[in-house]
Design a protein around this motif. Structure first.
Motif, short mmCIF file in Angstrom:
data_model
loop_
_atom_site.label_atom_id
_atom_site.label_comp_id
_atom_site.label_asym_id
_atom_site.label_seq_id
_atom_site.Cartn_x
_atom_site.Cartn_y
_atom_site.Cartn_z
N ARG A 1 66.10 -0.40 40.94
CA ARG A 1 66.72 -0.15 39.64
C ARG A 1 65.94 -0.79 38.48
NH1 ARG A 1 71.15 1.09 36.68
NH2 ARG A 1 71.65 -0.32 34.99
N LYS A 2 65.59 -2.05 38.61
CA LYS A 2 64.92 -2.75 37.50
C LYS A 2 63.61 -2.08 37.12
CE LYS A 2 66.88 -7.36 38.27
NZ LYS A 2 66.58 -8.78 38.61
N LYS B 1 62.37 -0.06 33.52
CA LYS B 1 61.11 -0.30 32.82
C LYS B 1 60.31 0.99 32.68
CE LYS B 1 60.46 -5.17 34.12
NZ LYS B 1 59.57 -6.12 34.82
#
Length: 293
Positions: free
Chosen positions: A13-14, A18
């Protein structure tokens, strides 16, 4: 209007957030009408309430690369970037993709499938082994097993992410990746990680991972790798854009590792790096990906 689908509820997810921010800025810089949509795994109703003509999928891992979001868009006749739902599902599943590649004679390391609810099959190839979840990305849940008493712990780690696990012969050699946009092969990148292998930390956090482009292969070797990559991409039914990862052993034999149908688009990501080496800036790369949808 383009919806940039980002976030997701996978282990990646992170990175997706980005990547999505980078794509959004690139489109806004070109005065393209677009909006960001952070899918959390349970809010698609909010997306369908919005008006948009197409979607730029930048969801990594489950939900974004396994055909789920593609199928939702197909059901609504909304065009989107990248591979369709069927080829996405086949690509995300390392076991299925290896079966497809084996049928067309592409070079693969030997492997066996271990199910969480069954006995581990006999392993008839030598150590070391790579133990990896069948449907996970960014090297999440992968272990290197150098002696047999390490296998159980490696399986238990991988089973946290998937009930099916691939046990594969660990090929010692150089790591390479070949990116594709449309039917165009981008320059191959050689990856030198300071970790035991090119893991999640090497990909997204470490500042000492080296990316070599030109890749130090001679022209014939690079072209061979690109040819295998394109055949792997097309045989699995992938389209639009993607990335194929390889190992080349000490005897210059290439081995396919996996395909990524929604690769990263961050500052550490490999597709933008390869595009830059081909004279394609980030904004043009985003335009080309959209054009191929």
């Amino acid at each position: 209007m383009i919806a940039i689908l980002m976030g997701g509820n996978s282990a990646e997810r992170k990175i997706s957030l980005k990547s999505g921010e980078a794509v959004y800025k690139a489109l806004k810089n070109q005065q393209v009408d677009c909006f960001k949509f952070d899918w959390d795994g349970d809010n698609l109703d909010k997306l369908w309430s919005k008006t948009f003509d197409s979607a730029f999928i930048i969801l990594h891992g489950r939900g974004g690369e396994d055909g789920f979001i593609q199928k939702q868009l197909e059901n609504r006749n909304i065009i989107y970037t990248g591979s369709d739902s069927k080829s996405s599902a086949n690509s995300m599943n390392k076991y299925l993709s290896k079966q497809i590649w084996q049928r067309v004679g592409l070079p693969l390391a030997p492997s066996v499938l271990a199910n969480k609810t069954a006995f581990v099959p006999d392993i008839n190839f030598p150590l070391p082994w790579a133990v990896k979840p069948v449907c996970e990305g960014s090297s999440i849940g992968i272990s290197k097993v150098v002696q047999t008493d390490q296998l159980q712990a490696a399986l238990e780690l991988a089973w946290r992410y998937d009930d099916q696990v691939l046990i594969e012969q660990w090929i010692v050699g150089g790591e390479y990746t070949a990116a594709i946009v449309g039917k165009k092969m981008l320059p191959v990148i050689k990856i030198i990680s300071q970790q035991a292998f090119y893991n999640y930390d090497s990909k997204y956090h470490a500042n000492d991972t080296q990316y070599i482009c030109p890749c130090e292969l001679d022209s014939a070797q690079e072209q061979q790798l690109q040819k295998i990559a394109l055949e792997a991409f097309e045989s699995i039914g992938a389209s639009g854009w993607g990335r194929i990862d390889f190992i080349i052993d000490a005897n210059n034999n290439p081995y396919l590792l996996e395909i990524n149908t929604v690769p990263g688009m961050t500052s550490h990501s490999l597709v933008p790096m390869a595009a830059k080496a081909a004279g394609i800036n980030f904004e043009e790369l985003v335009r080309q990906i959209i054009h191929e949808s």
